[in-house]
Motif scaffolding. Structure first.
Motif, PDB file in Angstrom:
ATOM      1  N   LEU A   1       0.841  -1.206   0.000  1.00  9.10           N
ATOM      2  CA  LEU A   1       0.000   0.000   0.000  1.00  9.10           C
ATOM      3  C   LEU A   1       0.872   1.251   0.000  1.00  9.10           C
ATOM      4  CD1 LEU A   1      -2.810   1.296   0.158  1.00  9.10           C
ATOM      5  CD2 LEU A   1      -2.655   1.091   2.658  1.00  9.10           C
ATOM      6  N   GLY A   2       1.919   1.265   0.810  1.00  7.98           N
ATOM      7  CA  GLY A   2       2.833   2.405   0.855  1.00  7.98           C
ATOM      8  C   GLY A   2       3.525   2.622  -0.477  1.00  7.98           C
ATOM      9  N   ASN A   3       3.956   1.532  -1.118  1.00  9.96           N
ATOM     10  CA  ASN A   3       4.589   1.644  -2.437  1.00  9.96           C
ATOM     11  C   ASN A   3       3.621   2.176  -3.484  1.00  9.96           C
ATOM     12  OD1 ASN A   3       7.417   0.904  -2.467  1.00  9.96           O
ATOM     13  ND2 ASN A   3       6.742  -1.096  -1.739  1.00  9.96           N
ATOM     14  N   SER A   4       2.343   1.850  -3.361  1.00  8.25           N
ATOM     15  CA  SER A   4       1.364   2.345  -4.333  1.00  8.25           C
ATOM     16  C   SER A   4       1.154   3.854  -4.211  1.00  8.25           C
ATOM     17  CB  SER A   4       0.018   1.611  -4.179  1.00  8.25           C
ATOM     18  OG  SER A   4      -0.663   2.017  -3.000  1.00  8.25           O
ATOM     19  N   PHE A   5       1.548   4.430  -3.079  1.00  9.93           N
ATOM     20  CA  PHE A   5       1.420   5.867  -2.847  1.00  9.93           C
ATOM     21  C   PHE A   5       2.588   6.666  -3.412  1.00  9.93           C
ATOM     22  CE2 PHE A   5       2.046   9.534   0.103  1.00  9.93           C
ATOM     23  CZ  PHE A   5       0.959  10.274  -0.323  1.00  9.93           C
ATOM     24  N   ILE A   6       3.714   6.015  -3.713  1.00 11.93           N
ATOM     25  CA  ILE A   6       4.940   6.711  -4.133  1.00 11.93           C
ATOM     26  C   ILE A   6       4.748   7.584  -5.378  1.00 11.93           C
ATOM     27  CG2 ILE A   6       7.323   6.379  -4.933  1.00 11.93           C
ATOM     28  CD1 ILE A   6       6.781   6.136  -1.845  1.00 11.93           C
ATOM     29  N   PRO A   7       4.066   7.124  -6.440  1.00 14.82           N
ATOM     30  CA  PRO A   7       3.886   8.014  -7.597  1.00 14.82           C
ATOM     31  C   PRO A   7       3.165   9.316  -7.220  1.00 14.82           C
ATOM     32  CG  PRO A   7       3.349   5.771  -8.218  1.00 14.82           C
ATOM     33  CD  PRO A   7       3.540   5.775  -6.728  1.00 14.82           C
ATOM     34  N   LEU A   8       2.163   9.228  -6.372  1.00 11.10           N
ATOM     35  CA  LEU A   8       1.457  10.424  -5.921  1.00 11.10           C
ATOM     36  C   LEU A   8       2.373  11.291  -5.065  1.00 11.10           C
ATOM     37  CD1 LEU A   8      -1.129  12.068  -5.776  1.00 11.10           C
ATOM     38  CD2 LEU A   8      -1.868  10.605  -3.901  1.00 11.10           C
ATOM     39  N   LEU A   9       3.144  10.674  -4.196  1.00 13.80           N
ATOM     40  CA  LEU A   9       4.098  11.406  -3.360  1.00 13.80           C
ATOM     41  C   LEU A   9       5.124  12.135  -4.214  1.00 13.80           C
ATOM     42  CD1 LEU A   9       4.949  11.962  -0.412  1.00 13.80           C
ATOM     43  CD2 LEU A   9       6.351   9.911  -0.542  1.00 13.80           C
ATOM     44  N   ASP A  10       5.609  11.485  -5.274  1.00 12.20           N
ATOM     45  CA  ASP A  10       6.553  12.135  -6.185  1.00 12.20           C
ATOM     46  C   ASP A  10       5.914  13.341  -6.872  1.00 12.20           C
ATOM     47  OD1 ASP A  10       8.575  10.345  -5.557  1.00 12.20           O
ATOM     48  OD2 ASP A  10       8.196   9.058  -7.301  1.00 12.20           O
ATOM     49  N   ASN A  11       4.644  13.213  -7.268  1.00  9.57           N
ATOM     50  CA  ASN A  11       3.931  14.339  -7.884  1.00  9.57           C
ATOM     51  C   ASN A  11       3.751  15.492  -6.898  1.00  9.57           C
ATOM     52  OD1 ASN A  11       3.656  13.236 -10.448  1.00  9.57           O
ATOM     53  ND2 ASN A  11       1.723  12.243  -9.952  1.00  9.57           N
ATOM     54  N   ILE A  12       3.418  15.171  -5.659  1.00  8.50           N
ATOM     55  CA  ILE A  12       3.275  16.203  -4.623  1.00  8.50           C
ATOM     56  C   ILE A  12       4.609  16.912  -4.419  1.00  8.50           C
ATOM     57  CG2 ILE A  12       2.903  16.574  -2.141  1.00  8.50           C
ATOM     58  CD1 ILE A  12       0.802  14.289  -2.305  1.00  8.50           C
ATOM     59  N   ASN A  13       5.698  16.143  -4.398  1.00  7.91           N
ATOM     60  CA  ASN A  13       7.035  16.707  -4.227  1.00  7.91           C
ATOM     61  C   ASN A  13       7.367  17.682  -5.363  1.00  7.91           C
ATOM     62  OD1 ASN A  13       9.587  17.057  -3.055  1.00  7.91           O
ATOM     63  ND2 ASN A  13      10.444  15.365  -4.216  1.00  7.91           N
ATOM     64  N   GLU A  14       7.130  17.266  -6.600  1.00 10.93           N
ATOM     65  CA  GLU A  14       7.401  18.137  -7.758  1.00 10.93           C
ATOM     66  C   GLU A  14       6.528  19.380  -7.726  1.00 10.93           C
ATOM     67  OE1 GLU A  14       9.866  18.114 -10.046  1.00 10.93           O
ATOM     68  OE2 GLU A  14      10.609  16.519  -8.743  1.00 10.93           O
ATOM     69  N   TRP A  15       5.260  19.218  -7.401  1.00 12.73           N
ATOM     70  CA  TRP A  15       4.336  20.342  -7.299  1.00 12.73           C
ATOM     71  C   TRP A  15       4.838  21.342  -6.263  1.00 12.73           C
ATOM     72  CZ3 TRP A  15       0.020  21.281  -3.654  1.00 12.73           C
ATOM     73  CH2 TRP A  15      -0.853  22.273  -4.100  1.00 12.73           C
ATOM     74  N   GLY A  16       5.265  20.837  -5.099  1.00 13.69           N
ATOM     75  CA  GLY A  16       5.799  21.705  -4.050  1.00 13.69           C
ATOM     76  C   GLY A  16       7.061  22.427  -4.482  1.00 13.69           C
ATOM     77  N   LYS A  17       7.960  21.714  -5.178  1.00  9.14           N
ATOM     78  CA  LYS A  17       9.190  22.347  -5.670  1.00  9.14           C
ATOM     79  C   LYS A  17       8.874  23.490  -6.633  1.00  9.14           C
ATOM     80  CE  LYS A  17      12.252  18.323  -5.457  1.00  9.14           C
ATOM     81  NZ  LYS A  17      12.995  17.346  -6.282  1.00  9.14           N
ATOM     82  N   ASN A  18       7.905  23.282  -7.521  1.00 10.28           N
ATOM     83  CA  ASN A  18       7.521  24.330  -8.474  1.00 10.28           C
ATOM     84  C   ASN A  18       6.952  25.547  -7.760  1.00 10.28           C
ATOM     85  OD1 ASN A  18       8.347  22.943 -10.764  1.00 10.28           O
ATOM     86  ND2 ASN A  18       6.371  21.950 -11.038  1.00 10.28           N
ATOM     87  N   ILE A  19       6.123  25.322  -6.779  1.00 11.39           N
ATOM     88  CA  ILE A  19       5.545  26.435  -6.023  1.00 11.39           C
ATOM     89  C   ILE A  19       6.653  27.201  -5.299  1.00 11.39           C
ATOM     90  CG2 ILE A  19       4.084  27.040  -4.059  1.00 11.39           C
ATOM     91  CD1 ILE A  19       2.259  24.704  -4.919  1.00 11.39           C
ATOM     92  N   LEU A  20       7.546  26.472  -4.642  1.00 13.43           N
ATOM     93  CA  LEU A  20       8.656  27.118  -3.922  1.00 13.43           C
ATOM     94  C   LEU A  20       9.556  27.891  -4.876  1.00 13.43           C
ATOM     95  CD1 LEU A  20       9.564  24.294  -1.391  1.00 13.43           C
ATOM     96  CD2 LEU A  20       8.493  26.495  -0.860  1.00 13.43           C
ATOM     97  N   LYS A  21       9.857  27.307  -6.030  1.00 13.15           N
ATOM     98  CA  LYS A  21      10.702  27.983  -7.011  1.00 13.15           C
ATOM     99  C   LYS A  21      10.060  29.295  -7.449  1.00 13.15           C
ATOM    100  CE  LYS A  21      11.524  26.846 -11.518  1.00 13.15           C
ATOM    101  NZ  LYS A  21      11.793  25.913 -12.607  1.00 13.15           N
ATOM    102  N   ASN A  22       8.773  29.270  -7.712  1.00 11.86           N
ATOM    103  CA  ASN A  22       8.062  30.490  -8.126  1.00 11.86           C
ATOM    104  C   ASN A  22       8.007  31.528  -7.008  1.00 11.86           C
ATOM    105  OD1 ASN A  22       7.616  29.558 -10.727  1.00 11.86           O
ATOM    106  ND2 ASN A  22       5.679  28.595 -10.170  1.00 11.86           N
ATOM    107  N   LYS A  23       7.864  31.086  -5.777  1.00 13.68           N
ATOM    108  CA  LYS A  23       7.834  32.034  -4.652  1.00 13.68           C
ATOM    109  C   LYS A  23       9.192  32.650  -4.409  1.00 13.68           C
ATOM    110  CE  LYS A  23       3.883  30.487  -2.002  1.00 13.68           C
ATOM    111  NZ  LYS A  23       3.109  31.697  -2.082  1.00 13.68           N
ATOM    112  N   ILE A  24      10.239  31.877  -4.584  1.00 15.49           N
ATOM    113  CA  ILE A  24      11.598  32.385  -4.357  1.00 15.49           C
ATOM    114  C   ILE A  24      12.001  33.369  -5.439  1.00 15.49           C
ATOM    115  CG2 ILE A  24      14.035  31.690  -4.281  1.00 15.49           C
ATOM    116  CD1 ILE A  24      13.089  29.110  -2.872  1.00 15.49           C
ATOM    117  N   THR A  25      11.627  33.089  -6.693  1.00 17.39           N
ATOM    118  CA  THR A  25      12.034  33.945  -7.800  1.00 17.39           C
ATOM    119  C   THR A  25      11.120  35.142  -8.005  1.00 17.39           C
ATOM    120  OG1 THR A  25      10.818  32.577  -9.395  1.00 17.39           O
ATOM    121  CG2 THR A  25      13.149  32.047  -9.038  1.00 17.39           C
ATOM    122  N   SER A  26       9.979  35.172  -7.339  1.00 16.41           N
ATOM    123  CA  SER A  26       9.067  36.322  -7.545  1.00 16.41           C
ATOM    124  C   SER A  26       9.180  37.344  -6.459  1.00 16.41           C
ATOM    125  CB  SER A  26       7.626  35.841  -7.643  1.00 16.41           C
ATOM    126  OG  SER A  26       7.230  35.132  -6.497  1.00 16.41           O
TER     127      SER A  26
END
Length: 120
Positions: free
Chosen positions: A95-120
């Motif tokens: 069950l935990g392994n089945s969550f990893i693709p979603l966790l990776d997407n959440i991680n990328e989404w968070g990185k994009n938001i942080l990158k935009n906040k830092i550069t703006s």
């Protein structure tokens, strides 16, 4: 076509959830569960290894979160040996392994938001 969160109450044990999102957030919600799962996604870890990698989490909180993740079936806890000191290893369950693709997407989404906040 408009997408909606379906509302149909589901009872699991003593808990009632208005929708699947509510159920999932109960499983992985909170400040540290996703972080712990992220640290277990590539390797099994002993408690001490997790504590070292997650030094910003108190030992009590880490222990509590690990117990909750194990109770909810996202991780497994394997004990090696019978006499102290025993070796305890935490790993992702199926069950935990089945969550990893979603966790990776959440991680990328968070990185994009942080990158935009830092550069703006």
């Amino acid at each position: 076509m408009e997408k909606q969160c379906e509302t149909s109450y589901v009872n699991i044990g003593e808990k009632s959830y208005p929708c699947a999102v509510s159920f999932v957030m109960d499983l992985i919600g909170g400040r540290w569960k996703g972080v712990i799962l992220c640290h277990l996604k590539n390797d099994d870890k002993r408690f001490g290894e997790l504590k070292k990698e997650l030094s910003f989490i108190t030992e009590t909180t880490l222990s509590l979160q690990l117990r909750q993740l194990e109770r909810d079936g996202l991780i497994t806890r394997t004990v090696f040996g019978t006499k102290p000191p025993v070796k305890v290893v935490y790993s992702l369950s199926d069950l935990g392994n089945s969550f990893i693709p979603l966790l990776d997407n959440i991680n990328e989404w968070g990185k994009n938001i942080l990158k935009n906040k830092i550069t703006s």
